[in-house]
Design an enzyme around this catalytic site. Structure first.
Site, PDB file in Angstrom:
ATOM      1  N   THR A 155       8.507  12.530 -96.285  1.00  0.00           N
ATOM      2  CA  THR A 155       8.051  13.820 -95.780  1.00  0.00           C
ATOM      3  C   THR A 155       6.639  14.131 -96.275  1.00  0.00           C
ATOM      4  OG1 THR A 155       8.743  16.135 -95.561  1.00  0.00           O
ATOM      5  CG2 THR A 155       9.110  15.106 -97.701  1.00  0.00           C
TER       6      THR A 155
ATOM      7  N   ASP B  87      16.061  21.886 -88.190  1.00  0.00           N
ATOM      8  CA  ASP B  87      15.311  22.014 -89.437  1.00  0.00           C
ATOM      9  C   ASP B  87      15.720  23.330 -90.107  1.00  0.00           C
ATOM     10  OD1 ASP B  87      13.498  21.282 -91.375  1.00  0.00           O
ATOM     11  OD2 ASP B  87      11.744  21.977 -90.287  1.00  0.00           O
TER      12      ASP B  87
ATOM     13  N   LYS C 193      15.019  12.668 -98.904  1.00  0.00           N
ATOM     14  CA  LYS C 193      13.648  13.071 -98.574  1.00  0.00           C
ATOM     15  C   LYS C 193      12.761  12.939 -99.801  1.00  0.00           C
ATOM     16  CE  LYS C 193      12.482  16.511 -95.691  1.00  0.00           C
ATOM     17  NZ  LYS C 193      12.479  17.874 -95.104  1.00  0.00           N
TER      18      LYS C 193
END
Length: 315
Positions: free
Chosen positions: A149, A16, A125
């Site tokens: 997300t 991440d 995303k």
């Protein structure tokens, strides 16, 4: 064997970060980015030249197009390091606009394809609003895979599964943060750790529901505050982990047990549920934590997107 290697036996490990220079040491399969991570990266001396070069190549273009060029440039660099997929985020300011989200996602995937990257290596995303989930439904039908997300509630996960999205990112740490802040002085850290952590419980519930009913959407736990949360989700499809916590796992030698198991989940006594738009909005509204954290997450990503705009405009 350290715990990062043990974890990889159960779970796909994802980094991440927007810091692609740091990735190789952890050998993740995939990587995720978001506006905050990209903003942090472009403000470092390591990445400023890449930003300047990308902006210079597109001088005079509309700002939103330059931003997408920057995001994809980072994604392309990440894909040189990871063998799997990169997640690139649609502007959070479009979180309540289905058509605009679809258009932006199509443009991002087009930039990757123009650079020779196939759709199988990119996840778009999108925030898990009702509008974002419907955008993802349409994009998946076009073969553009999505990572939903800012996911905090069970109803968001159910709607994502019904929409056929590729992957969801339930946020463990931010759920934990909310419950800890809400409890104040009454919070008992030891009693709320491991499998009793509210963020861990949320992901475990979603994972069990998906496996029980054969929902193909991948579950990727995200936003961790400590390695105990990661250990308690060993066996989840994927976990996206910051470099700091990856390093902690690498430095930990204790045995790691599988915590989530698809075979066990399939035996669970559960009812299949589904949500139309009204049902989704009401269920989300009934969950104060999810309502607040979704709104806050969109606001914070929008602020950082605005800061990135300002940096690009200043070059």
């Amino acid at each position: 064997m350290h715990q990062l290697e043990q974890l990889k036996a159960f779970t796909t490990v994802v980094a991440d970060t927007g810091n692609f220079l740091q990735l190789a040491q952890f050998a993740p399969r995939d990587a995720t980015t978001n506006p905050s991570l990209i903003l942090k990266a472009v403000q470092s001396s390591d990445y400023a030249p890449l930003l300047k070069d990308t902006v210079a190549q597109h001088k005079g273009w509309p700002l939103d197009e330059i931003v997408d060029e920057v995001l994809v440039r980072f994604g392309l660099e990440i894909l040189k390091v990871v063998p799997g997929r990169v997640s690139t985020e649609v502007d959070a300011r479009l979180s309540f606009d289905t058509a605009a989200t679809i258009a932006r996602a199509q443009r991002i995937i087009g930039l990757y394809e123009a650079a020779g990257i196939g759709r199988d290596r990119v996840l778009i995303k999108i925030a898990s609003t009702w509008e974002g989930i419907q955008a993802a439904r349409a994009l998946e039908q076009q073969g553009i895979h999505c990572n939903l997300t800012l996911l905090f509630s069970f109803c968001q996960a159910v709607a994502c599964g019904d929409a056929g999205v590729q992957l969801i990112s339930p946020f463990v740490g931010r759920i934990y943060d909310w419950y800890k802040k809400s409890a104040g002085a009454a919070w008992d850290e030891a009693a709320s750790a491991g499998v009793n952590d509210p963020g861990v419980k949320s992901v475990a519930q979603i994972y069990t529901f998906y496996k029980k009913f054969g929902i193909a959407t991948e579950v990727m736990g995200a936003s961790f505050r400590n390695i105990g949360q990661i250990q308690a989700l060993a066996g989840c499809d994927l976990l996206t982990i910051s470099p700091d916590l990856l390093a902690q796992l690498q430095a930990t030698e204790a045995p790691l047990q599988r915590a989530l198991d698809a075979d066990v989940a399939r035996q669970a006594e559960l009812q299949r549920v589904s949500f139309d738009e009204a049902g989704f909005r009401f269920a989300l509204n009934q969950d104060a934590m999810a309502t607040e954290k979704l709104a806050e997450g969109i606001r914070l990503f929008a602020i950082d997107a605005g800061k990135l705009d300002q940096i690009i405009e200043s070059l």
